[in-house]
Design an enzyme around this catalytic site. Structure first.
Site, PDB file in Angstrom:
ATOM      1  N   ASP A   1     -39.214  11.051 -44.364  1.00 50.31           N
ATOM      2  CA  ASP A   1     -39.548  10.019 -43.291  1.00 50.31           C
ATOM      3  C   ASP A   1     -41.124  10.207 -43.103  1.00 50.31           C
ATOM      4  OD1 ASP A   1     -39.484   7.990 -41.786  1.00 50.31           O
ATOM      5  OD2 ASP A   1     -38.316   9.280 -40.125  1.00 50.31           O
TER       6      ASP A   1
ATOM      7  N   GLY B   1     -43.783  10.090 -25.573  1.00 51.03           N
ATOM      8  CA  GLY B   1     -43.000   8.984 -26.289  1.00 51.03           C
ATOM      9  C   GLY B   1     -41.553   8.972 -26.366  1.00 51.03           C
ATOM     10  N   ALA B   2     -41.146   7.777 -26.836  1.00 50.44           N
ATOM     11  CA  ALA B   2     -39.496   7.821 -26.886  1.00 50.44           C
ATOM     12  C   ALA B   2     -39.180   6.992 -28.335  1.00 50.44           C
ATOM     13  CB  ALA B   2     -38.960   7.069 -25.928  1.00 50.44           C
ATOM     14  N   GLY B   3     -38.546   7.467 -29.092  1.00 48.54           N
ATOM     15  CA  GLY B   3     -38.044   6.876 -30.224  1.00 48.54           C
ATOM     16  C   GLY B   3     -36.641   6.424 -30.397  1.00 48.54           C
TER      17      GLY B   3
ATOM     18  N   PHE C   1     -34.614   8.126 -31.851  1.00 45.29           N
ATOM     19  CA  PHE C   1     -33.347   9.279 -31.733  1.00 45.29           C
ATOM     20  C   PHE C   1     -33.769  10.339 -30.648  1.00 45.29           C
ATOM     21  CE2 PHE C   1     -34.080   7.884 -36.182  1.00 45.29           C
ATOM     22  CZ  PHE C   1     -32.710   7.441 -36.371  1.00 45.29           C
TER      23      PHE C   1
ATOM     24  N   GLU D   1     -36.638  11.613 -27.126  1.00 48.54           N
ATOM     25  CA  GLU D   1     -37.942  11.491 -26.424  1.00 48.54           C
ATOM     26  C   GLU D   1     -38.811  12.634 -27.063  1.00 48.54           C
ATOM     27  OE1 GLU D   1     -36.165   9.572 -22.525  1.00 48.54           O
ATOM     28  OE2 GLU D   1     -36.425  11.472 -22.451  1.00 48.54           O
ATOM     29  N   VAL D   2     -40.001  12.722 -26.733  1.00 46.64           N
ATOM     30  CA  VAL D   2     -41.174  13.775 -26.815  1.00 46.64           C
ATOM     31  C   VAL D   2     -41.738  14.061 -25.704  1.00 46.64           C
ATOM     32  CG1 VAL D   2     -42.920  14.834 -28.241  1.00 46.64           C
ATOM     33  CG2 VAL D   2     -41.268  13.240 -29.158  1.00 46.64           C
TER      34      VAL D   2
ATOM     35  N   LYS E   1     -38.999  18.016 -28.409  1.00 50.26           N
ATOM     36  CA  LYS E   1     -38.293  16.889 -28.782  1.00 50.26           C
ATOM     37  C   LYS E   1     -36.779  17.086 -28.394  1.00 50.26           C
ATOM     38  CE  LYS E   1     -39.153  15.040 -32.828  1.00 50.26           C
ATOM     39  NZ  LYS E   1     -39.563  13.634 -32.694  1.00 50.26           N
TER      40      LYS E   1
END
Length: 509
Positions: A360, A247-249, A251, A253-254, A268
């Site tokens: 968070d 996945g990518a967010g 801040f 990527e994972v 991460k």
């Protein structure tokens, strides 16, 4: 490991130096690293471990038994098989003990969570220690386990007693195992036993009043090791192979990857400029010490340059958000969903007890493993982010809909603001990943919440569960429940510890 093991280990560490005893295999000026595994990286071990003190090998327990298979991750490790007998030589590092196999005579480091003292209850497949009733039922009801699958656990209300939990078709039956004044145990007074071993042996041969005979010890999950290997913390980037983007967010990527060609991990990668490497190092030093079965274990870091790499245990189900909205969790029923929420509350109760704040908490930051295991991830990282779009509450990246009003408006982040976020997370779980406050913008959300608006009850959500959410959304942070309370009320949502224990011969119900 159970408390029995930890007490024995503590006592062993206080033994005087026995380095010249005949019970100790190591000799002076002899390297303990007898293994040499190809394609396995050394992690800067140029000297033998310090064996003066503590040493094992005196009058205390030194023989342990392996509870699981273990394959060496580095050349200094010792591989072993489940059931193998090991002599513990050094426990100076609480996570990684130095041991000798009594089968192969090889020596090396082993994860301390993979072994238990020989002939102790902790060494038995059927003994689960402090597992609670709800957790026992979840484990025993895993698909494919036959009737008669069982475990023994400590009683939750009577110190010194135990409970026997047995699968019976589509349900689990529980029996109280009481302790005799003479030291034995019984379920019924007509059949006392000298030990739990004898009790298990008896009811394996004959149901003798149980719903069925005992057939199979409940399977155990391998525990997470304390760190990826001994002294492996700041690791070379070259030791990581990134195989698949998970996945990518906002801040980074994972990735799913492999460390040292031996160990599956998640990595991460943080976008350059996301946070100060120096600040991250300080925080990571705290994070790696936070260990709980419902927290994602931080294994190692790469912080020599950007992008910073954060290496953690791998969770096969991905984020809870994706799992519920488009993964295997789309068809999960309410009991499993509430159990997942209870697991998150358990991890957060640990952080609460440690005085640590997540900042968070959301379904995107919960990871899912086998058998619906949930673990809290990314705790503490939000505080380090240096992106104005995140740190300013009106910024596009700020998670307004998950954030308590006092934190969003006045930057007052506390464990009680985490409790508010947990209520939003519960709503995400019940709705299978629906965005909170549907149809409302961030600005509308914060304005309406300040006026007293709260999300209405969701379709399919029982009113008692919704009332728990409302407690977490109390305007006064001090009037919100603790995570310890939330864990208890969610774990007991369907189960009362005062009911449901059976006497032998009682009719099925």
């Amino acid at each position: 490991m159970g408390p029995c093991c930890s007490k024995q280990t503590k006592a062993l560490n206080n033994q005087p130096d026995k380095s010249k005893s005949k019970d100790v295999v190591l000799k002076e000026n002899t390297s303990p690293f007898s293994q040499n595994t190809n394609n396995i990286m050394h992690v800067s071990h140029n000297q033998p471990p310090n064996i003066n003190p503590p040493m094992l090998g005196g009058p205390g327990v030194t023989i342990f038994v392996a509870l699981y298979d273990y394959e060496a991750r580095i050349s200094e490790d010792l591989s072993f098989k489940k059931g193998e007998r090991l002599q513990i030589i050094n426990t100076a590092d609480g996570d990684w003990w130095y041991a000798r196999s009594l089968i192969t005579n090889s020596e090396g480091y082993i994860p301390s969570t993979y072994v238990a003292p020989e002939k102790s209850y902790e060494a038995e497949e059927w003994y689960f220690g402090d597992v609670k009733r709800a957790e026992a039922e979840k484990r025993l009801m895993v698909r494919g386990l036959p009737s008669g699958t069982f475990l023994i656990r400590k009683a939750e209300t009577a110190v010194g007693n135990f409970s026997l939990s047995v699968r019976d078709g589509d349900s689990v039956k529980h029996y109280r195992v009481r302790k005799l004044d003479t030291g034995g145990y019984f379920i019924t007074t007509r059949a006392p036993f000298n030990s739990l071993y004898e009790l298990v042996q008896h009811y394996t041969k004959d149901a003798d009043g149980l719903v069925c005979a005992l057939t199979l010890p409940c399977p155990k999950d391998k525990p997470v090791t304390g760190g990826i290997a001994k002294d492996a913390w700041e690791i070379p980037r070259e030791s990581l192979r990134l195989n698949r983007k998970l996945g990518a967010g906002q801040f980074g990527e994972v990735w799913a990857g492999v460390w040292n060609n031996t160990t599956q991990v998640a990595v991460k990668t943080l976008k350059p400029g996301t946070m100060s490497p120096a600040s991250f190092l300080d925080e990571a030093g705290v994070m790696k010490k936070l260990r709980h079965k419902h927290l994602v274990q931080l294994y190692a870091i790469c912080s020599d340059r950007e992008p910073i790499y954060i290496v953690t245990e791998y969770m096969s189900g991905g984020s809870l958000l994706d799992y519920l909205s488009k993964g295997e969790g789309v068809n999960l029923q309410l009991p499993t969903l509430i159990d997942m929420a209870a697991q998150v509350a358990s991890g957060m109760a640990f952080l609460e007890a440690q005085g640590y704040i997540h900042r968070d908490l959301a379904a995107r930051n919960i990871l899912v493993g086998e058998n619906y295991i949930c673990k809290v991830a990314d705790f503490g990282l939000a505080r380090l982010i240096e992106d104005d779009e995140y740190t300013a509450h009106e910024g596009a990246k700020f998670p307004i809909k998950w954030t308590a009003p006092e934190a969003a408006l006045y930057n007052r982040f506390t464990i009680k603001s985490d409790v508010w976020s947990f209520g939003i997370l519960m709503a995400e779980i019940v709705t299978k990943g629906r965005i909170p406050y549907p149809g409302m913008t961030n600005a509308q959300t914060i304005a309406e919440v300040e006026k007293g608006y709260r999300m209405p009850i969701m379709p399919g959500c029982p009113e008692p569960l919704y009332n728990i959410m409302l407690q977490t959304w109390n305007k006064d942070p001090e009037n919100r429940p603790t995570f310890d309370y939330l864990q208890g009320v969610l774990e007991d949502y369907f189960v009362s510890t005062e009911q449901g224990y059976r006497d032998l011969g009682e009719a099925n119900s």
